[in-house]
Write an enzyme that holds these catalytic residues in place. Structure first.
Site, short mmCIF file in Angstrom:
data_model
loop_
_atom_site.label_atom_id
_atom_site.label_comp_id
_atom_site.label_asym_id
_atom_site.label_seq_id
_atom_site.Cartn_x
_atom_site.Cartn_y
_atom_site.Cartn_z
N ARG A 49 100.14 43.06 58.31
CA ARG A 49 99.92 41.87 57.45
C ARG A 49 99.71 40.63 58.32
NH1 ARG A 49 104.04 39.23 55.95
NH2 ARG A 49 105.26 40.93 55.07
N TYR A 102 80.17 28.60 41.58
CA TYR A 102 80.40 30.00 41.24
C TYR A 102 81.45 30.11 40.12
CZ TYR A 102 82.30 34.73 41.95
OH TYR A 102 82.77 35.99 41.78
N ASP A 175 81.52 26.31 50.91
CA ASP A 175 81.36 27.73 50.61
C ASP A 175 79.96 28.11 51.10
OD1 ASP A 175 80.75 30.20 49.44
OD2 ASP A 175 81.98 29.81 47.67
N LYS A 200 79.54 39.66 50.27
CA LYS A 200 78.11 39.49 50.00
C LYS A 200 77.29 39.79 51.26
CE LYS A 200 79.91 38.21 46.11
NZ LYS A 200 80.21 36.84 45.76
C1 LIG Z 1 81.27 36.13 45.13
C2 LIG Z 1 81.51 34.72 45.49
C3 LIG Z 1 82.81 34.22 45.69
C4 LIG Z 1 84.05 35.08 45.45
O1 LIG Z 1 84.14 36.11 46.38
P1 LIG Z 1 84.88 37.52 46.06
O2 LIG Z 1 84.73 38.26 47.34
O3 LIG Z 1 84.16 38.15 44.91
O4 LIG Z 1 86.29 37.22 45.70
C5 LIG Z 1 82.94 32.90 46.07
N1 LIG Z 1 81.87 32.09 46.23
C6 LIG Z 1 80.61 32.53 46.05
C7 LIG Z 1 79.47 31.60 46.26
C8 LIG Z 1 80.39 33.85 45.66
O5 LIG Z 1 79.14 34.28 45.45
#
Ligand SMILES: *Cc1c(COP(=O)(O)O)cnc(C)c1O
Length: 387
Positions: A49, A102, A175, A200
């Site tokens: 962890r 998002y 982000d 992603k």
């Molecule tokens: C998918 C996404 C998230 C969240 O990520 P997870 O891995 O699904 O928790 C945050 N910001 C953006 C722009 C995203 O496309």
């Protein structure tokens, strides 16, 4: 000695570092715990962890890619956002966030607000001057930027909004999920912290959920590492092993994703079924000039608003063969999503409308299949959408 490029260091992250067998690719350390050398003598790692050799290599590679001091690799992108908020904010602090962010970010902010932990105010950051004015009124402790935004690909001027945030003493978080470090350099634009849904493009194969938070300074990086252990949100070693593999091909995948997106949009943009195309690469997109200045590419995402509304969106989806109807993005396979009923379903209809999410809106993640196949499939589905 020549300094190798950052990209080379990422492609070779952990290569030939195995002390036990000389494995070329770093082995997956799945052990949850590590034996002490002797009484009171801890090794580099003691418990997964708090730290893990496989995850550590990935963290270094992600920090290297973004040009940050360090990265904490966590369970999901949402965990990275939660970690950012809890680490950076005190109870009652105010966060300014984009009105078209998002859907999951919106839900997280909304639920934490409802619990009374922090305060949140939505701002339209795509109108730079009005947004700066609004920030001066709000005086937030944290400015949350997501650019290009999801699903309308609105572009925010990170340098300008970040400067105003800093004048007010706020921390600036970006982000950077949509463009990856290869498409946008938030630290060079003034950001303090970068969050990623590693799920992603960075992993890129739609077989892992993971997140990361990258800090510009050593001090912040240590605080994120500390809190990721305290909160218990660190990522699994097996996932980290897969992501390391994905990351080594990010640059070739992303180049193809981006090229495909430009070709596909160009081929379909005048189709009669479409009312509006949202893609920063189009000269008609309101954020085009800013994207040209601020981004290194236009990314792999675009959206279209179908003139025939939800009925047309349904006919499109029933007619398509290649684009899988699924959430998420950035994988090698092309996807289509209907934000109103999928990614942004957590937003009530009136908030969706404010964010520009219409019933006829479809969002595309362009994969790395040959562009001509994608174009043929899109044209056929758009013809079907006409009814
Ligand atoms: C998918 C996404 C998230 C969240 O990520 P997870 O891995 O699904 O928790 C945050 N910001 C953006 C722009 C995203 O496309």
């Amino acid at each position: 000695m020549t300094e190798f490029s950052s990209l080379t260091r990422v492609i070779r992250a952990g290569i030939e570092t195995d002390p036990a067998q000389g494995a070329v690719v770093p082995p997956l350390y799945s052990s949850s715990t590590y034996a002490f050398k002797a009484f009171g003598e801890r090794r580099e790692f003691d418990y997964t962890r708090s730290g893990n050799p496989t995850r550590a290599i990935l963290g270094e590679a992600l920090a290297e890619l973004e040009g940050g001091a360090g990265a904490s690799v966590v369970a999901t992108g949402t965990a990275a956002m939660t970690l950012a908020l809890i680490t950076l904010l005190e109870p009652g602090d105010l966060v300014a966030y984009p009105h078209d962010c998002y859907g999951g970010s919106w839900r997280l902010f909304e639920e934490l607000r409802a619990k009374g932990h922090y305060r949140f105010e939505a701002v339209d950051f795509t109108d730079t001057e009005a947004a700066r004015e609004r920030l001066r009124e709000l005086r937030p402790s944290l400015v949350w930027i997501e650019t290009p935004s999801n699903p309308l690909l609105g572009v925010t001027d990170v340098r300008a909004i970040g400067e105003t945030g800093h004048e007010l003493g706020a921390v600036v978080v970006v982000d950077n999920t949509f463009l990856t470090p290869l498409g946008q350099r938030p630290f060079e634009l003034g950001a303090d912290v970068i969050v990623h849904s590693v799920t992603k493009c960075l992993n890129g194969h739609s077989d892992v959920v993971q997140g990361a938070i990258v800090a510009k300074t050593e001090e912040l990086a240590e605080r994120f590492d500390w809190w990721s252990n305290v909160l218990g949100v660190t990522a699994s070693p097996a996932d980290s092993h897969l992501v390391l593999r994905g990351l080594r091909t990010l640059h070739v995948r992303f180049e193809r994703h981006q090229r495909n997106a430009v070709e596909v949009v160009d081929a379909i943009k005048d189709h009669p079924a479409i009312r509006t195309v949202y893609f920063p690469g189009l000269e008609t997109h309101p954020g085009h000039e800013l994207a040209m200045r601020q981004q290194l590419g236009f990314g792999s995402m675009f959206s279209i608003d179908l003139a025939g509304g939800e009925a047309a969106a349904r006919r499109f989806v029933e007619g398509k063969r290649l684009f899988s109807l699924a959430e998420s993005l950035g994988g090698t396979e092309s996807l289509v999503a209907h934000p109103a009923t999928m990614t942004h379903v957590a937003m009530p209809p009136e908030i969706q409308a404010l964010a520009g999410i219409t019933p006829g809106l479809l969002r595309f993640s362009v994969g790395i299949e040959p562009a001509e196949d994608l174009i043929a499939d899109l044209r056929a589905s758009l013809d079907a959408a006409l009814g």
